[in-house]
Design a protein around this motif. Structure first.
Motif, PDB file in Angstrom:
ATOM      1  N   ARG A 141       4.581 -11.795  12.556  1.00 13.74           N
ATOM      2  CA  ARG A 141       4.774 -11.094  11.175  1.00 13.74           C
ATOM      3  C   ARG A 141       3.497 -10.098  11.189  1.00 13.74           C
ATOM      4  O   ARG A 141       2.383 -10.352  11.588  1.00 13.74           O
ATOM      5  CB  ARG A 141       4.596 -12.252  10.070  1.00 13.74           C
ATOM      6  CG  ARG A 141       4.672 -11.703   8.870  1.00 13.74           C
ATOM      7  CD  ARG A 141       4.538 -12.985   7.708  1.00 13.74           C
ATOM      8  NE  ARG A 141       5.454 -13.896   8.097  1.00 13.74           N
ATOM      9  CZ  ARG A 141       6.686 -14.168   7.408  1.00 13.74           C
ATOM     10  NH1 ARG A 141       7.040 -13.048   6.814  1.00 13.74           N
ATOM     11  NH2 ARG A 141       7.498 -15.218   7.849  1.00 13.74           N
ATOM     12  N   TYR A 183      12.146 -15.964   6.992  1.00 13.59           N
ATOM     13  CA  TYR A 183      11.499 -14.662   7.307  1.00 13.59           C
ATOM     14  C   TYR A 183      10.801 -13.921   6.247  1.00 13.59           C
ATOM     15  O   TYR A 183       9.942 -13.341   6.570  1.00 13.59           O
ATOM     16  CB  TYR A 183      12.463 -14.057   8.118  1.00 13.59           C
ATOM     17  CG  TYR A 183      13.279 -13.185   7.446  1.00 13.59           C
ATOM     18  CD1 TYR A 183      13.036 -11.799   7.209  1.00 13.59           C
ATOM     19  CD2 TYR A 183      14.555 -13.486   7.055  1.00 13.59           C
ATOM     20  CE1 TYR A 183      13.900 -11.022   6.428  1.00 13.59           C
ATOM     21  CE2 TYR A 183      15.285 -12.736   6.084  1.00 13.59           C
ATOM     22  CZ  TYR A 183      15.013 -11.084   5.760  1.00 13.59           C
ATOM     23  OH  TYR A 183      15.825 -10.506   5.441  1.00 13.59           O
ATOM     24  N   ALA A 184      11.556 -13.949   4.914  1.00 13.52           N
ATOM     25  CA  ALA A 184      10.809 -13.157   3.809  1.00 13.52           C
ATOM     26  C   ALA A 184       9.741 -13.763   3.150  1.00 13.52           C
ATOM     27  O   ALA A 184       9.240 -13.220   2.113  1.00 13.52           O
ATOM     28  CB  ALA A 184      12.183 -13.065   2.769  1.00 13.52           C
ATOM     29  N   ASP A 237       4.046 -16.281  -0.519  1.00  7.02           N
ATOM     30  CA  ASP A 237       5.368 -16.175  -1.224  1.00  7.02           C
ATOM     31  C   ASP A 237       6.011 -17.332  -1.371  1.00  7.02           C
ATOM     32  O   ASP A 237       5.316 -18.402  -1.468  1.00  7.02           O
ATOM     33  CB  ASP A 237       6.143 -15.291  -0.063  1.00  7.02           C
ATOM     34  CG  ASP A 237       5.726 -13.892   0.154  1.00  7.02           C
ATOM     35  OD1 ASP A 237       5.478 -13.172  -0.840  1.00  7.02           O
ATOM     36  OD2 ASP A 237       5.640 -13.271   1.378  1.00  7.02           O
ATOM     37  N   ARG A 281       6.562  -6.017   1.184  1.00  5.11           N
ATOM     38  CA  ARG A 281       5.643  -6.502   0.354  1.00  5.11           C
ATOM     39  C   ARG A 281       4.627  -5.492  -0.045  1.00  5.11           C
ATOM     40  O   ARG A 281       4.167  -4.968   0.993  1.00  5.11           O
ATOM     41  CB  ARG A 281       4.802  -7.671   0.738  1.00  5.11           C
ATOM     42  CG  ARG A 281       3.548  -8.199   0.057  1.00  5.11           C
ATOM     43  CD  ARG A 281       2.998  -9.655   0.532  1.00  5.11           C
ATOM     44  NE  ARG A 281       3.746 -10.410  -0.158  1.00  5.11           N
ATOM     45  CZ  ARG A 281       3.461 -10.865  -1.707  1.00  5.11           C
ATOM     46  NH1 ARG A 281       2.510  -9.820  -2.362  1.00  5.11           N
ATOM     47  NH2 ARG A 281       4.118 -11.837  -2.228  1.00  5.11           N
ATOM     48  N   TYR A 287       9.775  -8.222   7.929  1.00  4.87           N
ATOM     49  CA  TYR A 287       8.839  -8.374   6.799  1.00  4.87           C
ATOM     50  C   TYR A 287       7.669  -7.497   6.782  1.00  4.87           C
ATOM     51  O   TYR A 287       6.998  -7.307   7.976  1.00  4.87           O
ATOM     52  CB  TYR A 287       8.529  -9.723   6.772  1.00  4.87           C
ATOM     53  CG  TYR A 287       7.396 -10.269   5.540  1.00  4.87           C
ATOM     54  CD1 TYR A 287       7.878 -10.903   4.470  1.00  4.87           C
ATOM     55  CD2 TYR A 287       6.332  -9.742   5.743  1.00  4.87           C
ATOM     56  CE1 TYR A 287       7.129 -11.305   3.572  1.00  4.87           C
ATOM     57  CE2 TYR A 287       4.974 -10.189   4.795  1.00  4.87           C
ATOM     58  CZ  TYR A 287       5.733 -10.642   3.738  1.00  4.87           C
ATOM     59  OH  TYR A 287       4.951 -11.266   2.769  1.00  4.87           O
ATOM     60  N   ARG A 312       8.674  -8.003  -2.898  1.00  2.00           N
ATOM     61  CA  ARG A 312       7.563  -8.785  -3.114  1.00  2.00           C
ATOM     62  C   ARG A 312       6.345  -7.922  -3.585  1.00  2.00           C
ATOM     63  O   ARG A 312       5.911  -6.919  -2.838  1.00  2.00           O
ATOM     64  CB  ARG A 312       6.910  -9.336  -1.617  1.00  2.00           C
ATOM     65  CG  ARG A 312       7.891 -10.317  -0.858  1.00  2.00           C
ATOM     66  CD  ARG A 312       8.113 -11.572  -1.702  1.00  2.00           C
ATOM     67  NE  ARG A 312       8.991 -12.556  -0.886  1.00  2.00           N
ATOM     68  CZ  ARG A 312      10.176 -13.140  -1.290  1.00  2.00           C
ATOM     69  NH1 ARG A 312      10.647 -12.270  -2.043  1.00  2.00           N
ATOM     70  NH2 ARG A 312      10.791 -13.967  -0.460  1.00  2.00           N
ATOM     71  N   VAL A 340      12.096  -7.090   4.393  1.00  5.65           N
ATOM     72  CA  VAL A 340      11.615  -7.329   2.990  1.00  5.65           C
ATOM     73  C   VAL A 340      10.119  -6.557   3.001  1.00  5.65           C
ATOM     74  O   VAL A 340       9.342  -6.564   3.982  1.00  5.65           O
ATOM     75  CB  VAL A 340      11.325  -8.766   3.096  1.00  5.65           C
ATOM     76  CG1 VAL A 340      10.454  -9.224   1.965  1.00  5.65           C
ATOM     77  CG2 VAL A 340      12.577  -9.698   3.070  1.00  5.65           C
ATOM     78  N   SER A 381       5.913 -15.122   3.526  1.00  3.86           N
ATOM     79  CA  SER A 381       4.576 -15.245   4.240  1.00  3.86           C
ATOM     80  C   SER A 381       3.921 -16.533   3.817  1.00  3.86           C
ATOM     81  O   SER A 381       3.879 -16.778   2.362  1.00  3.86           O
ATOM     82  CB  SER A 381       3.553 -13.928   4.089  1.00  3.86           C
ATOM     83  OG  SER A 381       2.850 -14.148   5.148  1.00  3.86           O
TER      84      SER A 381
END
Length: 443
Positions: free
Chosen positions: A232, A400-401, A407, A300, A258, A329, A298, A403
């Motif tokens: 990630r 996976y979306a 999240d 953020r 992400y 996010r 995704v 962290s």
């Protein structure tokens, strides 16, 4: 030999520093204990980024000082950003504090502790904030199945509102071989998800010989580590994202789709005042390109409300930007004028107004998040199991979306016990206050 307790505050990068200090202390023969009560020395690794972080750090110092007055802990050593920034104030106004280490001197943790144990003299060692990173082991404070890996220290961006360059120094990449060596050790110890962090990960390598962006190459090499399942990436600056990076993100299955891309605002006037590059149109084009090239991505980001120059028109532009882009996010924070930064000398929005605007952003984002979570309903997703909640008597994990710590969660029903670090397939059948729920699909 002594018992040493640690309190780590602030960001993941600070957490890594604390893990390195713990390793050095243990290697020197001291005992690192989980509970600070009974410790001969308590190390408080602080954040000093914004007012709320400073307040949290001071609260922990005062709480520990109260334990010291009761004879429940010994000496107090304050490390990290707050001590770097306010070294004189801490020692003069908090006599309970026995010593400080700056951000450039955490490698001196063992000599500092031993000096405190040997005498009642205050210890102050600040070092150089531009010192090269010293390679060392770590004692992980995350669960065994995921870890952060810091690939660089410091920052050269000089955003007008940010104190980090004054606390952490210029941008300094670690050698790739050192990063890969550490990653292999982490993977061999059981880490399944590796989270790549730096103040600006996208700039990795630009200060090394050759002066080129090496993040894509580093990610490809990390993907070759067999034991790693997820990689990630956090803190990629928007104007540093190039086609090579996008291609690696899109093509490497181990890299979760992400990206943490801090944009802070979208209005061109405010971004210019902040000494940041780009504008709203640039961000729209970038996000459109990323989503087209990396399906399921995704995004953020973090936003600041109440910045110098932000009137009602600029704030409404930010709100409309969010409604239009529907980023998955978003974190919103009221502007905190940090002394010593250019933005602190500008005329900025009243704090009450800034806080209210942050709340409005959060309400807009809450609706976007609800719709995004609803898109997962009736789908089968891969979940990384993080643990078991005794109160709710349920296992939980992340997609996976998500962290860790910032999240959401997925609450899991399972006919068989699950273990931390296990990957399972789950059918998503509900949303609970921003979290998902589902049941594990049995083999």
């Amino acid at each position: 030999m002594a018992n040493i307790g640690f309190i780590s505050l602030g960001c993941a990068k600070n957490q890594v520093d604390c893990e390195r200090m713990m390793y050095r202390v243990q290697e020197a023969g001291h005992t690192v204990q989980a509970d600070i009560v009974g410790a001969d020395v308590v190390v408080i690794n602080t954040c000093g980024f914004i007012d709320s972080a400073k307040a949290e750090a001071i609260d922990h110092i005062l709480q520990t000082a109260a334990l010291k007055d009761q004879g429940m802990v010994g000496k107090i050593l304050v490390t990290g950003c707050l001590s770097q920034r306010y070294q004189g104030d801490i020692l003069n106004e908090m006599p309970e504090v026995d010593g400080i280490l700056g951000t450039g001197s955490y490698t001196e943790i063992v000599p500092a502790i031993e000096a405190l144990l040997a005498s009642d003299d205050q210890v102050m060692e600040l070092g150089s904030i531009d010192a090269p990173e010293q390679e060392t082991g770590r004692i992980l404070t995350t669960p065994e199945h995921y870890a952060f890996i810091k690939i660089a220290e410091g920052c050269d961006n000089r955003c007008a509102y940010c104190i980090i360059p004054y606390l952490r120094g210029k941008f300094r990449s670690r050698q790739m071989d050192d990063v890969l060596y550490e990653a292999r050790l982490l993977a061999a110890s059981g880490v399944k998800e590796l989270i790549v962090v730096a103040q600006d990960t996208s700039r990795y390598g630009t200060d090394l010989p050759g002066h080129k962006r090496l993040l894509p190459e580093l990610l490809r090499e990390l993907c070759k580590i067999e034991e790693l399942h997820w990689i990630r990436v956090h803190y990629v600056y928007p104007d540093e994202i190039d086609d090579e990076f996008i291609e690696v993100m899109a093509s490497e299955p181990k890299i979760v789709k992400y990206l943490d891309i801090p944009i802070q605002h979208c209005n061109s006037k405010i971004l210019k005042l902040m000494n940041r590059r780009g504008d709203g149109d640039f961000l729209r084009e970038l996000f459109s390109k990323l989503r087209a090239r990396i399906p399921g991505l995704v995004i953020r980001t973090s936003l600041i409300t109440g910045l110098p120059g932000e009137g009602e028109e600029e704030f409404e532009e930010l709100c409309q930007f969010l409604r239009e882009l529907r980023l998955e996010r978003v974190g919103a924070f009221a502007f905190s004028p940090e002394e010593g930064t250019p933005a602190a000398e500008m005329e900025f929005v009243d704090n009450e107004v800034a806080v209210k605007r942050a709340e409005i952003i959060e309400m807009i984002q809450s609706d976007i998040m609800d719709a995004y979570n609803a898109s997962f309903l009736d789908r089968d997703l891969e979940i990384l199991v993080d643990g078991y909640d005794e109160e709710f008597e349920q296992f939980y994990g992340r997609t996976y979306a998500d962290s860790p710590d910032i999240d959401g969660r997925v609450w899991l029903a399972s006919e068989t016990p699950l273990r931390e670090g296990q990957f399972v397939m789950a059918h998503i059948d509900g949303c609970i206050e921003g979290d998902l729920s589902g049941y594990v699909l049995e083999d």
